[in-house]
Design an enzyme around this catalytic site. Structure first.
Site, mmCIF file in Angstrom:
data_model
loop_
_atom_site.group_PDB
_atom_site.id
_atom_site.type_symbol
_atom_site.label_atom_id
_atom_site.label_comp_id
_atom_site.label_asym_id
_atom_site.label_seq_id
_atom_site.Cartn_x
_atom_site.Cartn_y
_atom_site.Cartn_z
ATOM 1 N N ASN A 14 0.836 -1.213 0.000
ATOM 2 C CA ASN A 14 0.000 0.000 0.000
ATOM 3 C C ASN A 14 0.868 1.259 0.000
ATOM 4 O O ASN A 14 0.551 2.235 -0.677
ATOM 5 C CB ASN A 14 -0.959 -0.001 1.199
ATOM 6 C CG ASN A 14 -2.195 -0.823 0.928
ATOM 7 O OD1 ASN A 14 -3.054 -0.427 0.155
ATOM 8 N ND2 ASN A 14 -2.266 -2.005 1.534
ATOM 9 N N HIS A 110 -8.718 -0.768 5.464
ATOM 10 C CA HIS A 110 -9.123 -2.070 5.998
ATOM 11 C C HIS A 110 -9.562 -2.949 4.825
ATOM 12 O O HIS A 110 -10.342 -2.501 3.967
ATOM 13 C CB HIS A 110 -10.279 -1.899 6.988
ATOM 14 C CG HIS A 110 -10.698 -3.208 7.596
ATOM 15 N ND1 HIS A 110 -9.937 -3.847 8.544
ATOM 16 C CD2 HIS A 110 -11.758 -4.017 7.337
ATOM 17 C CE1 HIS A 110 -10.519 -4.994 8.862
ATOM 18 N NE2 HIS A 110 -11.621 -5.122 8.149
ATOM 19 N N GLU A 181 -7.592 -1.801 -2.611
ATOM 20 C CA GLU A 181 -6.770 -1.022 -1.664
ATOM 21 C C GLU A 181 -5.829 -0.044 -2.360
ATOM 22 O O GLU A 181 -5.750 1.126 -1.978
ATOM 23 C CB GLU A 181 -5.944 -1.957 -0.776
ATOM 24 C CG GLU A 181 -6.785 -2.827 0.121
ATOM 25 C CD GLU A 181 -5.948 -3.715 1.031
ATOM 26 O OE1 GLU A 181 -4.983 -3.230 1.632
ATOM 27 O OE2 GLU A 181 -6.267 -4.908 1.142
HETATM 28 C C1 GRF Z 1 -3.361 -4.787 3.702
HETATM 29 O O1 GRF Z 1 -4.232 -5.808 3.334
HETATM 30 C C2 GRF Z 1 -4.077 -3.799 4.583
HETATM 31 O O2 GRF Z 1 -5.401 -3.599 4.236
HETATM 32 C C3 GRF Z 1 -4.003 -4.483 5.891
HETATM 33 O O3 GRF Z 1 -2.706 -5.045 5.937
HETATM 34 C C4 GRF Z 1 -2.268 -5.297 4.625
HETATM 35 C C5 GRF Z 1 -0.970 -4.572 4.446
HETATM 36 O O4 GRF Z 1 -0.303 -4.882 3.290
HETATM 37 N N1 GRF Z 1 -4.375 -3.620 6.958
HETATM 38 P P1 GRF Z 1 0.957 -4.027 2.835
HETATM 39 O O5 GRF Z 1 1.959 -3.988 3.991
HETATM 40 O O6 GRF Z 1 0.501 -2.660 2.441
HETATM 41 O O7 GRF Z 1 1.530 -4.798 1.676
#
Ligand code: GRF
Length: 208
Positions: A14, A110, A181
């Site tokens: 993310n 989330h 996301e």
């Molecule tokens: C994502 O699925 C986010 O929604 C959750 O944890 C994960 C994090 O993934 N809270 P990253 O570290 O961004 O790859």
């Protein structure tokens, strides 16, 4: 420019989506000032370094209790003159001290359509396992403001993702990240930094 600090604990995909959207000019009026990780071996730290964003570690293991950790994080956020906090896979509950000091200025992603599969205990793969075992046909992701109740703050953006017959928790997690996301988190950050989000009770209005 809104001074934005991203909190991470893991792989940081993310975070990468935010960095990439910013480099493409899709996040308006935002300065990505720092990344803070609760985990010293998080790959997200490499992503920050590769992009020239200062990265700091506030290691869970170095702090005896929750208040001690919260004070360390709060002091760093203050030093950085933070105006927006983005939780992007940050595996710690944000302490009330920070929630009150940064009221309506903390957002979280989330991996489900809140209020489904959300709240205490719903994190990581567990969210997707719960969606599969419930048999839902549609899941997705939500960006929301952080309040003192886990995953309960005003919803900024949501995007739905269909569940496939063949899905495992891992494949669903991946698709929710790719299709939802990575799109809605950068978009929500831009809306915040442009001053286009107005909180009205439980609702968030997006201003034109
Ligand atoms: C994502 O699925 C986010 O929604 C959750 O944890 C994960 C994090 O993934 N809270 P990253 O570290 O961004 O790859």
């Amino acid at each position: 420019m809104v001074k934005t600090v991203v909190l991470v604990s893991g792989g940081g995909t993310n975070l990468q989506a935010i960095i990439d959207a910013d480099r493409r000019g899709e996040i308006k009026n935002c300065a990505l000032t720092a990344v803070i990780s609760s985990n010293p071996s998080a790959y997200a730290l490499e992503r920050a370094k590769n992009s020239g964003i200062p990265a700091y570690i506030i290691n869970t293991a170095d702090h005896s209790d929750r208040t001690d950790y919260a004070n360390a994080l709060f002091n760093k956020l203050q030093d950085l003159q933070t105006e927006l906090i983005v939780c992007a896979g940050f595996l710690r509950i944000i302490d009330p001290l920070i929630i009150q000091a940064y009221k309506d200025r903390i957002i979280n992603i989330h991996p489900a359509l809140i209020p489904a599969f959300s709240g205490s205990g719903y994190y990581g793969l567990r969210v997707h396992e719960a969606a599969l075992s419930h048999g839902v046909k549609i899941t997705g992701a939500t960006v929301h403001f952080v309040t003192e109740v886990t995953d309960d703050g005003p919803i900024i953006l949501q995007k739905a993702v269909p569940v496939l017959e063949s899905d495992t928790a891992e494949s669903l997690q991946r698709r929710v990240m790719e299709e939802a996301e990575w799109e809605i988190l950068p978009k929500a950050i831009s809306l915040f930094c442009e001053g286009r989000l107005k909180i009205d009770g439980r609702k968030v209005r997006v201003m034109e």
